[in-house]
Design a protein around this motif. Structure first.
Motif, PDB file in Angstrom:
ATOM      1  N   ILE A 139       0.406  -4.950  -1.740  1.00 62.85           N
ATOM      2  CA  ILE A 139      -0.357  -5.029  -3.041  1.00 62.85           C
ATOM      3  C   ILE A 139      -1.844  -3.876  -2.759  1.00 62.85           C
ATOM      4  CG2 ILE A 139      -1.785  -6.247  -4.499  1.00 62.85           C
ATOM      5  CD1 ILE A 139       0.596  -8.661  -4.141  1.00 62.85           C
ATOM      6  N   GLU A 140      -2.203  -4.316  -1.528  1.00 58.94           N
ATOM      7  CA  GLU A 140      -3.665  -3.605  -1.282  1.00 58.94           C
ATOM      8  C   GLU A 140      -3.068  -1.940  -1.432  1.00 58.94           C
ATOM      9  OE1 GLU A 140      -6.795  -2.788   2.090  1.00 58.94           O
ATOM     10  OE2 GLU A 140      -5.558  -4.776   2.248  1.00 58.94           O
ATOM     11  N   VAL A 141      -2.161  -1.390  -0.712  1.00 63.97           N
ATOM     12  CA  VAL A 141      -1.759  -0.255  -0.563  1.00 63.97           C
ATOM     13  C   VAL A 141      -1.514   0.306  -1.662  1.00 63.97           C
ATOM     14  CG1 VAL A 141       0.008   1.306   0.335  1.00 63.97           C
ATOM     15  CG2 VAL A 141      -1.087  -0.229   1.938  1.00 63.97           C
ATOM     16  N   GLN A 142      -0.546  -0.318  -2.735  1.00 61.59           N
ATOM     17  CA  GLN A 142      -0.275   0.019  -4.224  1.00 61.59           C
ATOM     18  C   GLN A 142      -1.364   0.172  -5.006  1.00 61.59           C
ATOM     19  OE1 GLN A 142       2.451  -3.316  -5.363  1.00 61.59           O
ATOM     20  NE2 GLN A 142       4.312  -2.153  -5.002  1.00 61.59           N
ATOM     21  N   GLY A 143      -2.521  -0.611  -4.858  1.00 64.00           N
ATOM     22  CA  GLY A 143      -3.608  -0.451  -5.633  1.00 64.00           C
ATOM     23  C   GLY A 143      -4.481   0.787  -5.129  1.00 64.00           C
ATOM     24  N   ASN A 144      -4.515   0.903  -3.952  1.00 60.24           N
ATOM     25  CA  ASN A 144      -5.295   2.391  -3.462  1.00 60.24           C
ATOM     26  C   ASN A 144      -4.562   3.414  -3.991  1.00 60.24           C
ATOM     27  OD1 ASN A 144      -7.059   0.840  -1.859  1.00 60.24           O
ATOM     28  ND2 ASN A 144      -6.104   1.183   0.045  1.00 60.24           N
ATOM     29  N   VAL A 145      -3.131   3.217  -3.893  1.00 62.47           N
ATOM     30  CA  VAL A 145      -2.238   4.689  -4.541  1.00 62.47           C
ATOM     31  C   VAL A 145      -2.493   4.781  -5.719  1.00 62.47           C
ATOM     32  CG1 VAL A 145       0.235   5.307  -4.869  1.00 62.47           C
ATOM     33  CG2 VAL A 145      -0.443   4.410  -2.465  1.00 62.47           C
ATOM     34  N   SER A 146      -2.486   3.621  -6.639  1.00 54.71           N
ATOM     35  CA  SER A 146      -2.743   3.623  -7.979  1.00 54.71           C
ATOM     36  C   SER A 146      -3.896   4.559  -8.358  1.00 54.71           C
ATOM     37  CB  SER A 146      -2.521   2.354  -8.679  1.00 54.71           C
ATOM     38  OG  SER A 146      -2.925   2.301  -9.970  1.00 54.71           O
TER      39      SER A 146
END
Length: 165
Positions: A139-146
């Motif tokens: 979830i953290e990685v997805q937030g950063n990518v977003s």
């Protein structure tokens, strides 16, 4: 040379054994010579040590203790094929409580069902926490990518609207 003058060697075929001899052989026969061996009924091929259960020992001690007439204990020992030293040793074991210990089942004690369940639940908890940590990282990685994609795909050169200020 007459028949009476022949030696035993010559009468038996000049070196060959007479029929019925140890070798049972005549020249030309190919049968193996096996001596007949009979087993001695007095000998046991391999003696096995007898093992007596705790229940048997207690029953014999009880029967020996109940003997009141002279010779009854001796008759019991002869009937069972025991020695008086067996009784002595078994009495000592009974006094020490060893016979009760022998009557219990051998091997590992079975685990308490609650303890088994507790161990299984702990194992599942560790596994679930590890999966939760992985999900948090994703979830953290997805937030950063977003956030990165939002910056990259935003209008270039366009400044935020300052008219409202």
């Amino acid at each position: 040379m007459g028949a009476s003058e022949m030696s035993l060697f010559e009468r038996n075929g000049g070196g060959r054994e007479a029929p019925g001899g140890v070798g049972e052989g005549t020249v030309g026969k190919a049968e193996p010579c096996m001596p007949v061996v009979t087993a001695d009924p007095e000998l046991v091929e391999r003696a096995n040590r007898r093992r007596f259960s705790a229940a048997y020992k207690l029953a014999i001690l009880e029967e020996a203790g109940a003997a009141t007439k002279p010779g009854e204990v001796g008759a019991l020992l002869r009937r069972e094929g025991l020695y008086s030293s067996h009784l002595t040793k078994w009495r000592r074991q009974r006094e020490e409580g060893a016979l009760e210990a022998l009557s219990r089942a051998r091997g590992r004690k079975s685990a308490d069902p609650l303890e088994k369940e507790n161990v299984e639940l702990r194992r599942r908890l560790v596994r679930t926490e590890a999966e939760l940590e992985k999900a948090r990282r994703v979830i953290e990685v997805q937030g950063n990518v977003s956030a990165l994609l939002g910056e990259l795909l935003g209008p270039r050169g366009a400044e935020p609207d300052k008219s409202n200020e």
